[in-house]
Design a protein around this motif. Structure first.
Motif, PDB file in Angstrom:
ATOM      1  N   TRP A   1      11.904  -9.148  -6.462  1.00 36.69           N
ATOM      2  CA  TRP A   1      12.467 -10.168  -5.562  1.00 36.69           C
ATOM      3  C   TRP A   1      12.917 -11.400  -6.341  1.00 36.69           C
ATOM      4  CZ3 TRP A   1       7.991  -7.390  -4.721  1.00 36.69           C
ATOM      5  CH2 TRP A   1       8.036  -6.475  -3.657  1.00 36.69           C
TER       6      TRP A   1
ATOM      7  N   VAL B   1       8.635  -1.555  -0.876  1.00 41.80           N
ATOM      8  CA  VAL B   1       9.293  -1.478  -2.186  1.00 41.80           C
ATOM      9  C   VAL B   1       8.472  -0.633  -3.168  1.00 41.80           C
ATOM     10  CG1 VAL B   1       9.971  -2.860  -4.202  1.00 41.80           C
ATOM     11  CG2 VAL B   1      10.688  -3.532  -1.923  1.00 41.80           C
TER      12      VAL B   1
ATOM     13  N   LYS C   1       9.184   2.955  -2.397  1.00 40.07           N
ATOM     14  CA  LYS C   1      10.528   3.331  -2.846  1.00 40.07           C
ATOM     15  C   LYS C   1      10.552   3.494  -4.374  1.00 40.07           C
ATOM     16  CE  LYS C   1      15.345   2.026  -2.368  1.00 40.07           C
ATOM     17  NZ  LYS C   1      16.247   0.936  -2.024  1.00 40.07           N
ATOM     18  N   HIS C   2       9.877   2.578  -5.060  1.00 43.71           N
ATOM     19  CA  HIS C   2       9.790   2.635  -6.519  1.00 43.71           C
ATOM     20  C   HIS C   2       9.170   3.977  -6.951  1.00 43.71           C
ATOM     21  CE1 HIS C   2       8.839   0.045 -10.346  1.00 43.71           C
ATOM     22  NE2 HIS C   2       9.099   1.280 -10.683  1.00 43.71           N
TER      23      HIS C   2
END
Ligand SMILES: Cc1cc2nc3c(=O)[nH]c(=O)nc-3n(C[C@H](O)[C@H](O)[C@H](O)COP(=O)(O)O)c2cc1C
Length: 250
Positions: free
Chosen positions: A163, A189, A192-193
């Motif tokens: 971010w 996130v 997703k990573h």
């Protein structure tokens, strides 16, 4: 895409080859790793400017996309060459230069030197990108204001905090700080990573992800316990299960 090397023919071949798929080719003359410098590559080229010039020329001549250069300020404190090499870069057609304000012998110790970045900026007309120790809004603003660079590059400050780019952009544009991501946003996130890393590298990525998950959860409640657990895990399913459980407990 970034390439490194000190063999002129190989670098020329690489430039031709990756021009077909890359938007920009960046030449890495900043890497301090022993396995890289022992072959004369990376930051070792800062000790041989004629060779560095020949490499830049070969890459520029064989590339159909813009070529940029990444450097450190020099090999050691007796050999500060950033301004000299930046001028060479400009002369041979390099499109932009990124300067990390440390020498090779410093590795990552001490502080990045903003004065040398400022000096490079004063001495060339191509865009200069300042790099080193940008970890938040204030350090980003300082890099721009003190050195007058055209752009900034962020490395370690993005570990566990992707971010940071939006946070800094928002601050520079409005003067206000963006809210930190919520736990729900973080969780999304992280997942997703994990998905992307496993998709690209297979289950072997799980071990590599441990350090990223540690960075994402730094300073969070009971995170050291959680990390100890994560460090034993080898499968994606188990990892996701533990992460979901941890975030639920917060
Ligand atoms: C784990 C790690 C890997 C890196 N790999 C590269 C690389 O492949 N190419 C490169 O130009 N710089 C690489 N760097 C250097 C960073 O781009 C950057 O110059 C340096 O970390 C200083 O910036 P920072 O203080 O924002 O981290 C790496 C740095 C770290 C810590």
């Amino acid at each position: 895409m970034q390439i490194f090397g000190s063999d002129i023919e190989t670098m020329a071949y690489s430039a031709k080859y990756i021009s077909k798929i890359a938007d920009i080719i960046d030449i890495n003359m900043g890497c301090p790793a022993p396995k890289v410098v022992k072959n004369g590559d990376g930051s070792k080229l800062l000790t041989d400017l004629p060779k560095a010039k020949a490499i830049m020329q070969a890459v520029v001549e064989n590339s159909t996309v813009p070529v940029t250069l990444k450097i450190r300020k020099g090999w050691d404190k007796e050999n500060i060459v950033a301004v000299e090499i930046a001028k060479i870069a400009e002369e041979v057609g390099i499109s932009a230069i990124t300067v990390h304000g440390r020498t090779r012998t410093e590795f990552y110790s001490g502080h990045a030197d903003l004065d040398i970045i400022k000096k490079v900026k004063e001495n060339v007309n191509i865009p200069v990108i300042g790099n080193g120790d940008i970890i938040d809004e204030e350090s980003a603003q300082k890099m721009f204001e003190y050195t007058n660079v055209d752009g900034i590059m962020i490395g370690r400050g993005s570990f566990g905090n992707p971010w940071i780019f939006a946070q800094i952009r928002h601050y520079l544009e409005t003067g206000n700080k963006k809210d930190k991501p919520s736990n729900a946003q973080k969780l999304e996130v992280i997942k997703k990573h994990i998905e992307l890393a496993v998709e690209e590298k297979g289950e072997i990525a799980i071990k590599e992800l441990r350090k990223h998950i540690a960075w994402y959860t730094k300073n969070m409640k009971n995170s050291s316990e959680f990390r100890a657990k994560i460090n034993q895990i080898e499968s994606k399913e188990e990892l996701l299960e533990n992460i979901n459980e941890y975030f639920k407990s917060l």
